[in-house]
Scaffold this active site. Structure first.
Site, PDB file in Angstrom:
ATOM      1  CB  SER A 184      -6.820 -18.572 -57.746  1.00  0.00           C
ATOM      2  OG  SER A 184      -6.139 -19.753 -58.078  1.00  0.00           O
TER       3      SER A 184
ATOM      4  CG  HIS B  85     -10.234 -21.819 -60.416  1.00  0.00           C
ATOM      5  ND1 HIS B  85     -10.066 -22.127 -59.077  1.00  0.00           N
ATOM      6  CD2 HIS B  85      -9.173 -21.021 -60.757  1.00  0.00           C
ATOM      7  CE1 HIS B  85      -8.958 -21.559 -58.627  1.00  0.00           C
ATOM      8  NE2 HIS B  85      -8.409 -20.879 -59.623  1.00  0.00           N
TER       9      HIS B  85
END
Length: 364
Positions: free
Chosen positions: A183, A336
């Site tokens: 991320s 994610h």
């Protein structure tokens, strides 16, 4: 009549304040209760997995190494950060061979412990390194009174400079690095790769944030104007939902393989540990992966997407057409936090990618 009305109004306000304090106290007590319950769940499930692993085949690469970051971390007092280092087969002070180090960089609100499962799949010959940014994870625990001199230190650029300084401090000049970022950590890894130049031999980006949508930009603008106390209260209310809190569900897919409740519980605990002020400051200084004018290094680049990731998806690879690079795009069925949901699959993607492009032994 006037004084009677004022008296009633004062009483009403007093009862309202007492009621609000009572509700807030209940929320904090329940939050502490959930934390203890989830911590107990995580420990029990971990003990169960370790017990079962003793009966597995010794050839199973998922159990070649046992890693416990929370117990084996070290401190770098000069930069006030906690880090984890497993030297691998070649001592770091060995001057006759180029040491290759796998560097794991966590994302916004994360910590290095989130890579523990993936790290455990790497064989003992691999040198592994990670650290917690200022105010995050074990760095916050080890240096609770640290003051950040400038908000610029917590921007993507500032954290990239910190990462580079930490690597330069801990490793010899001839060290080569394979950067693995998740991320926000993927963006930091890409910036650090430019600083390392030819010493970065591969760049692995897990669930990177490619571009901000107009909705996300509007949300960031609103948060900038929102007091930290209100954000903390919102986070407290969100955690009230336990394993189904939005901070957990938006990071994981609905059908987690394996022990889903343990994964959700651990993520809930990590989210609780994240400091609101630090999180907000990092968010305000967050950069997109593909900033105008940025150029990737010439090393091989793996970009791993989660099929159910609301932050980024395989469709985003179209944005890379204006940014020359040696890319490999891969998608797996996760949300994610791919390294939490399917650590073995993430490891296999890394392993096959390095085998494809490497002309040297990566000790993996």
């Amino acid at each position: 009549m006037y004084f009677f009305t004022i008296s009633r109004l004062t009483s009403f306000i007093s009862y309202g304040i007492l009621g609000a304090l009572g509700i807030l106290t209940f929320l904090y007590l329940y939050d502490a209760y959930l934390a203890k319950s989830f911590q107990r769940l995580v420990i029990e499930r971990r003990s169960k997995r370790e017990s079962l692993s003793k009966n597995l085949s010794p050839n199973d690469n998922s159990h070649n190494s046992k890693i416990d970051i929370s117990s084996d971390y070290q401190l770098l007092n000069e930069y006030k950060v906690a880090y984890y280092l497993r030297p691998g087969i070649i001592p770091l002070n060995h001057n006759l061979a180029k040491q290759e180090v796998f560097v794991f960089l966590h994302g916004l609100g994360g910590q290095m412990s989130q890579f523990q499962k993936v790290m455990s799949y790497f064989p003992p010959t691999a040198c592994l390194f990670s650290f917690d940014y200022w105010g995050c994870g074990l760095s916050r625990q080890a240096f609770p009174n640290q003051r950040i001199g400038s908000v610029d230190q917590l921007t993507t650029k500032g954290l990239s400079k910190l990462t580079y300084k930490v690597l330069e401090k801990l490793f010899p000049e001839n060290t080569q690095f394979i950067l693995i970022g998740h991320s926000m950590g993927a963006t930091i890894a890409s910036r650090v790769s430019k600083m390392l130049q030819t010493r970065c031999t591969a760049l692995l980006l897990l669930n990177p944030k490619i571009r901000f949508t107009s909705k996300e930009i509007s949300m960031i603008v609103r948060l900038r104007k929102t007091p930290n106390a209100f954000i903390s209260l919102y986070r407290l209310l969100d955690r009230f939902h336990g394993l189904r809190s939005s901070s957990v569900t938006r990071s994981l897919s609905k059908n987690i393989k394996g022990d889903g409740d343990a994964v959700r519980a651990q993520l809930w605990l990590w989210n609780r540990q994240s400091n609101t002020k630090i999180w907000k400051t990092m968010l305000m200084g967050l950069e997109e992966l593909l900033e105008p004018g940025f150029h990737f290094p010439k090393c091989p680049i793996l970009i791993l997407f989660g099929e159910f990731d609301p932050v980024s998806s395989l469709k985003d690879k179209v944005f890379f057409q204006d940014y020359p690079g040696n890319y490999t795009f891969k998608e797996i069925d996760t949300g994610h936090c791919s390294m939490l949901e399917q650590p073995s699959e993430v490891y296999n993607c890394i392993d096959s990618f390095l085998d494809k492009f490497s002309t040297t032994d990566h000790n993996i």
